[in-house]
Design an enzyme around this catalytic site. Sequence first.
Site, mmCIF file in Angstrom:
data_model
loop_
_atom_site.group_PDB
_atom_site.id
_atom_site.type_symbol
_atom_site.label_atom_id
_atom_site.label_comp_id
_atom_site.label_asym_id
_atom_site.label_seq_id
_atom_site.Cartn_x
_atom_site.Cartn_y
_atom_site.Cartn_z
ATOM 1 N N LEU A 1 0.866 -1.168 0.000
ATOM 2 C CA LEU A 1 0.000 0.000 0.000
ATOM 3 C C LEU A 1 0.904 1.219 0.000
ATOM 4 O O LEU A 1 1.965 1.201 0.635
ATOM 5 C CB LEU A 1 -0.898 0.028 1.238
ATOM 6 C CG LEU A 1 -2.109 -0.908 1.261
ATOM 7 C CD1 LEU A 1 -2.738 -0.918 2.641
ATOM 8 C CD2 LEU A 1 -3.146 -0.497 0.218
ATOM 9 N N ASP A 2 0.496 2.279 -0.688
ATOM 10 C CA ASP A 2 1.368 3.450 -0.713
ATOM 11 C C ASP A 2 1.430 4.114 0.660
ATOM 12 O O ASP A 2 0.630 3.828 1.555
ATOM 13 C CB ASP A 2 0.955 4.438 -1.816
ATOM 14 C CG ASP A 2 -0.381 5.092 -1.552
ATOM 15 O OD1 ASP A 2 -0.465 5.897 -0.612
ATOM 16 O OD2 ASP A 2 -1.339 4.813 -2.284
ATOM 17 N N TYR A 3 2.362 5.000 0.815
ATOM 18 C CA TYR A 3 2.713 5.596 2.113
ATOM 19 C C TYR A 3 1.506 6.220 2.814
ATOM 20 O O TYR A 3 1.359 6.132 4.030
ATOM 21 C CB TYR A 3 3.792 6.646 1.874
ATOM 22 C CG TYR A 3 4.473 7.177 3.125
ATOM 23 C CD1 TYR A 3 5.123 6.317 4.005
ATOM 24 C CD2 TYR A 3 4.494 8.539 3.392
ATOM 25 C CE1 TYR A 3 5.765 6.804 5.126
ATOM 26 C CE2 TYR A 3 5.142 9.039 4.511
ATOM 27 C CZ TYR A 3 5.775 8.173 5.379
ATOM 28 O OH TYR A 3 6.407 8.662 6.494
#
Length: 257
Positions: A120-122
């Site tokens: 998952l992105d930041y």
Amino acid sequence: MPHSYSRATKAHEDSAHAIRLQKVLAQAGFGSRRKCEQIITEGRVEVDGELVTELGSRVDPGSQKIRVDGSRIHINNRHVTLALNKPKKVLSTMDDPKGRFTLRDIIGDKYERVFHMGRLDYDSEGLILMTDDGELSQHVMHPKYEVAKTYIATLEGKIGGNVCRRLVTQGVHLDDGQITLDHCAIIDQSREHTIVKVVLHSGKNRIVRRLFGAVGFPVKRLVRTQIGPIKLGDVKPGAYRVLSSVEVKSLEKEVGL
């Protein structure tokens, strides 16, 4: 040093229990099949004292001594698979040279060889699956199986049902191809925002954010709630739970194992 087998060692390849060396490494917790193939080609694996660098070599782990970097490996027949709730501002990795929070900070050192299946992105939140089963990880992440993923997205602005219909029936052409949603439903909305539930199979980077951004509704918050049959449930942000054997079986069935 080239791949070499003695006559005695070669005979194990014909054993009824012989399996591919990279599969043995994956079962021992050394990562995905690709990672295990890299370990072999780098010359880090010995079988019965002989260096093996050729992919596709078959071994009998029950009767042969297999070592990686000089240490004998042991196949783990009791794998663990975790459902972790990633908060915002946590990297989907196990280590970060800059000292930022990672998944390792959440699970600690209890599961030494556990690694994440996907990212998952930041700034996104929610479900990440982790396991020490390399074969399961390989199947979950392989595009061939296209495991469905469910998200709850909070969008800027008020959208109509026609937007959801378009994303399901027509999709949007992005730089890396045409993307459509399997399902899109408006859960709640106001003048300032809309909350939607979306389901899609694509695992491309930041796909949900890019998809809604392309139709003029930037994503303010994104939470992944389900991967295949596995639901996040009531796991709190920054915590995790161990999947039951029934859940693991359902995930294996989903990805053809």
